[in-house]
Motif scaffolding. Structure first.
Motif, PDB file in Angstrom:
ATOM      1  N   UNK A 130       0.476  -0.982   0.230  1.00 28.61           N
ATOM      2  CA  UNK A 130      -0.034   0.171  -0.309  1.00 28.61           C
ATOM      3  C   UNK A 130       0.814   0.864  -0.255  1.00 28.61           C
ATOM      4  N   UNK A 131       1.905   1.873  -0.810  1.00 29.67           N
ATOM      5  CA  UNK A 131       3.102   2.126  -0.985  1.00 29.67           C
ATOM      6  C   UNK A 131       2.799   2.744  -2.003  1.00 29.67           C
ATOM      7  N   UNK A 132       2.606   4.015  -2.968  1.00 30.41           N
ATOM      8  CA  UNK A 132       3.052   3.644  -4.120  1.00 30.41           C
ATOM      9  C   UNK A 132       3.490   5.303  -4.403  1.00 30.41           C
ATOM     10  N   UNK A 133       2.064   6.102  -5.467  1.00 27.86           N
ATOM     11  CA  UNK A 133       2.889   7.506  -5.296  1.00 27.86           C
ATOM     12  C   UNK A 133       2.059   8.525  -5.075  1.00 27.86           C
ATOM     13  N   UNK A 134       1.922   9.680  -5.905  1.00 27.82           N
ATOM     14  CA  UNK A 134       1.403  10.612  -5.213  1.00 27.82           C
ATOM     15  C   UNK A 134       0.054  10.741  -6.238  1.00 27.82           C
ATOM     16  N   UNK A 135      -0.299   9.986  -7.613  1.00 26.98           N
ATOM     17  CA  UNK A 135      -1.706  10.441  -8.167  1.00 26.98           C
ATOM     18  C   UNK A 135      -1.873  11.592  -8.232  1.00 26.98           C
ATOM     19  N   UNK A 136      -1.075  12.349  -8.826  1.00 28.69           N
ATOM     20  CA  UNK A 136      -1.333  13.906 -10.023  1.00 28.69           C
ATOM     21  C   UNK A 136      -1.968  13.641 -11.299  1.00 28.69           C
ATOM     22  N   UNK A 137      -1.642  13.160 -12.050  1.00 25.37           N
ATOM     23  CA  UNK A 137      -1.610  12.528 -13.531  1.00 25.37           C
ATOM     24  C   UNK A 137      -3.083  11.666 -13.681  1.00 25.37           C
ATOM     25  N   UNK A 138      -3.601  10.785 -12.770  1.00 20.62           N
ATOM     26  CA  UNK A 138      -3.911  10.420 -12.331  1.00 20.62           C
ATOM     27  C   UNK A 138      -5.636  11.130 -11.513  1.00 20.62           C
ATOM     28  N   UNK A 139      -5.456  12.440 -10.844  1.00 22.43           N
ATOM     29  CA  UNK A 139      -6.758  12.960 -10.598  1.00 22.43           C
ATOM     30  C   UNK A 139      -6.780  14.026 -11.848  1.00 22.43           C
ATOM     31  N   UNK A 140      -5.962  14.436 -12.711  1.00 22.02           N
ATOM     32  CA  UNK A 140      -6.461  15.314 -13.202  1.00 22.02           C
ATOM     33  C   UNK A 140      -6.686  14.352 -14.357  1.00 22.02           C
ATOM     34  N   UNK A 141      -7.127  13.242 -14.596  1.00 19.71           N
ATOM     35  CA  UNK A 141      -7.430  12.263 -15.911  1.00 19.71           C
ATOM     36  C   UNK A 141      -8.799  12.480 -15.410  1.00 19.71           C
ATOM     37  N   UNK A 142      -8.759  11.925 -13.993  1.00 25.61           N
ATOM     38  CA  UNK A 142     -10.310  12.045 -13.394  1.00 25.61           C
ATOM     39  C   UNK A 142     -10.952  12.849 -14.015  1.00 25.61           C
ATOM     40  N   UNK A 143     -10.940  13.937 -12.927  1.00 24.69           N
ATOM     41  CA  UNK A 143     -11.047  15.046 -13.188  1.00 24.69           C
ATOM     42  C   UNK A 143     -12.080  15.910 -14.581  1.00 24.69           C
ATOM     43  N   UNK A 144     -11.596  15.130 -15.870  1.00 33.81           N
ATOM     44  CA  UNK A 144     -11.355  16.122 -17.367  1.00 33.81           C
ATOM     45  C   UNK A 144     -12.613  14.293 -17.305  1.00 33.81           C
TER      46      UNK A 144
END
Length: 203
Positions: free
Chosen positions: A103-117
């Protein structure tokens, strides 16, 4: 139940860390052992150049789009943007806390951007631009990252209480993953990033 299914589909897609796959394939090493140890675009681009960073970005965007497409336009079309929002939150949770890596991963910036789009093309792009402006003005990647979901709170508030709640969850996740960097910013210890200079030199 439909919302839980969207969340689970997103979480499973989010567990695929593109940076880890790229690092293993190109360098024979884990992304967690490279640079800052963050399995994301910024770290990979800093260590190996814009081309590698672009590959990671494409993969992280792609897995989010896939999850949101499956939920919003195939399984639960009637839920509309709500299905994409639940799937998007699931992707970010999977990316930030993958079950296969303790359960240790990244920060999710790109994923957050894509989700909001996927939830709202217009307001999602606008939120991403706000985050980009934050980085260009301040020089701090962490500040820009947190500004992205914060900027989406206003249109989410005007949409529904459920959308506002899901967006607030994304804000909390982004803050949690960037808290250390934000504390360094307040202490004057966080190095700045000249994003335009990085893009010009391709490294």
């Amino acid at each position: 139940m439909r919302r839980i299914i969207c969340l689970l589909i997103g979480y499973l897609c989010g567990n695929f860390l593109t940076a880890e796959a790229v690092a293993r394939f190109q360098k024979g090493r884990s992304a967690f052992s490279i640079g800052s140890g963050n399995p994301g675009m910024a770290n990979m681009a800093k260590q190996f150049g814009i081309g590698t960073g672009a590959m990671v970005l494409a993969g992280d965007l792609g897995k989010t789009f896939i999850a949101c497409l499956i939920c919003r336009w195939w399984l639960f079309h009637g839920l509309g943007g709500t299905a994409a929002a639940w799937a998007g939150v699931g992707v970010v949770l999977g990316h930030d806390f993958p079950m296969w890596h303790r359960f240790q991963g990244g920060k999710g910036v790109a994923c957050t951007c894509a989700a909001l789009i996927c939830v709202s093309l217009k307001y999602g792009v606008l939120a991403c631009l706000v985050g980009l402006a934050g980085v260009l003005i301040s020089g701090y990647l962490a500040l820009g990252a947190v500004l992205i979901p914060i900027a989406f709170l206003i249109p989410a508030f005007l949409t529904s209480g459920e959308m506002e709640l899901l967006t607030f969850i994304l804000v909390l996740l982004m803050y949690q993953r960037n808290r250390g960097n934000l504390e360094k910013i307040r202490a004057g210890q966080e190095p700045k990033t000249d994003l335009l200079a990085v893009l010009r030199r391709g490294k």
